[in-house]
Design a protein around this motif. Structure first.
Motif, short mmCIF file in Angstrom:
data_model
loop_
_atom_site.label_atom_id
_atom_site.label_comp_id
_atom_site.label_asym_id
_atom_site.label_seq_id
_atom_site.Cartn_x
_atom_site.Cartn_y
_atom_site.Cartn_z
N CYS A 67 -4.77 4.93 6.36
CA CYS A 67 -5.64 6.07 7.43
C CYS A 67 -6.37 4.74 7.53
N GLY A 68 -7.06 5.07 8.58
CA GLY A 68 -8.26 4.35 9.10
C GLY A 68 -9.30 3.17 7.42
N SER A 69 -9.61 4.04 7.04
CA SER A 69 -10.64 3.85 5.47
C SER A 69 -9.61 4.14 4.40
N GLY A 70 -8.96 4.36 4.29
CA GLY A 70 -7.83 4.98 3.44
C GLY A 70 -8.62 6.03 2.10
N ASN A 71 -9.90 6.81 2.92
CA ASN A 71 -10.59 7.39 1.48
C ASN A 71 -10.13 8.87 1.79
N CYS A 88 -6.97 1.04 -1.96
CA CYS A 88 -6.36 -0.92 -2.44
C CYS A 88 -6.28 -2.10 -0.80
N TRP A 89 -7.38 -3.05 -1.66
CA TRP A 89 -8.11 -3.65 -0.54
C TRP A 89 -7.33 -4.86 -0.34
N THR A 90 -7.01 -5.71 -2.33
CA THR A 90 -6.73 -6.77 -2.49
C THR A 90 -5.61 -5.79 -3.15
N GLU A 91 -4.70 -7.12 -4.02
CA GLU A 91 -3.59 -7.77 -4.24
C GLU A 91 -3.61 -7.51 -5.35
N ASP A 92 -4.48 -7.99 -6.05
CA ASP A 92 -4.63 -7.44 -7.59
C ASP A 92 -4.98 -5.97 -7.72
N LEU A 106 -0.31 4.62 -3.16
CA LEU A 106 -1.00 3.68 -2.50
C LEU A 106 -1.70 4.37 -0.69
N ALA A 107 -3.17 3.96 -1.19
CA ALA A 107 -3.31 4.59 -0.56
C ALA A 107 -4.48 3.76 0.37
N LEU A 108 -3.60 2.81 2.11
CA LEU A 108 -3.83 1.78 2.69
C LEU A 108 -4.86 1.79 4.08
N PRO A 109 -6.47 1.14 3.56
CA PRO A 109 -7.11 1.28 5.02
C PRO A 109 -6.75 0.36 6.21
N ALA A 110 -5.66 0.95 7.14
CA ALA A 110 -5.24 -0.02 8.15
C ALA A 110 -6.86 -0.29 8.97
N ARG A 111 -7.98 -0.30 8.85
CA ARG A 111 -8.64 -0.60 10.05
C ARG A 111 -9.98 -1.80 8.96
#
Length: 145
Positions: A67-71, A88-92, A106-111
């Motif tokens: 989603c936009g923020s992942g939150n 998550c926003w980094t590989e680590d 896994l939740a990703l923040p597309a924006r």
């Protein structure tokens, strides 16, 4: 490792989700898209709850939510007792979410991240094993049962 993946999100993540499905299928994954199916405004819980229900029923081992923020997707997913969603926003962070927390979503923040980073984190998440040991004890205490 299962090659079946559940994916979903909201309108802000629609473009990334569409591209991620192509990447996953190229990597040999069987992908079920829980929606949304367009970039039109949509309510993420309508897609997150069915995805998480499917994981809890054992239809999928892991899922990806975008989603936009992942939150929003992470908060909603974590209402499910058997779901451990990691924003998550980094590989680590993607690696540690699997190694230490046995995250299954896994939740990703597309924006906030470029697509190539989203792709790298997804592959790391899907191929990293849970370390178990002392982490298993901690993970077993997460769900409120």
């Amino acid at each position: 490792m299962s090659k079946k993946i559940a994916i979903g999100g909201d309108h802000a993540g629609f473009h990334y989700k569409t591209e991620m499905i192509k990447v996953l299928e190229t990597e040999g994954y069987e992908v079920k898209d829980f929606g949304p199916y367009s970039g039109d405004s949509a309510d993420y819980p309508d897609f997150v709850h069915p995805l998480c229900d499917a994981i809890e029923k054992g239809e999928f081992k892991q899922g990806i939510l975008i989603c936009g923020s992942g939150n929003g997707v992470a908060i909603t997913a974590n209402k499910h007792q058997e779901i451990r969603a990691a924003l998550c926003w980094t590989e680590d962070l993607a690696s540690l979410a699997r190694q230490h927390n046995d995250a299954n979503v896994l939740a990703l923040p597309a924006r906030f991240i470029p697509f190539d980073l989203a792709e790298k984190m997804t592959m790391i998440f899907l191929t990293t094993e849970f370390e178990g040991g002392r982490h298993a004890t901690r993970v077993s205490k997460i769900a409120c049962k």
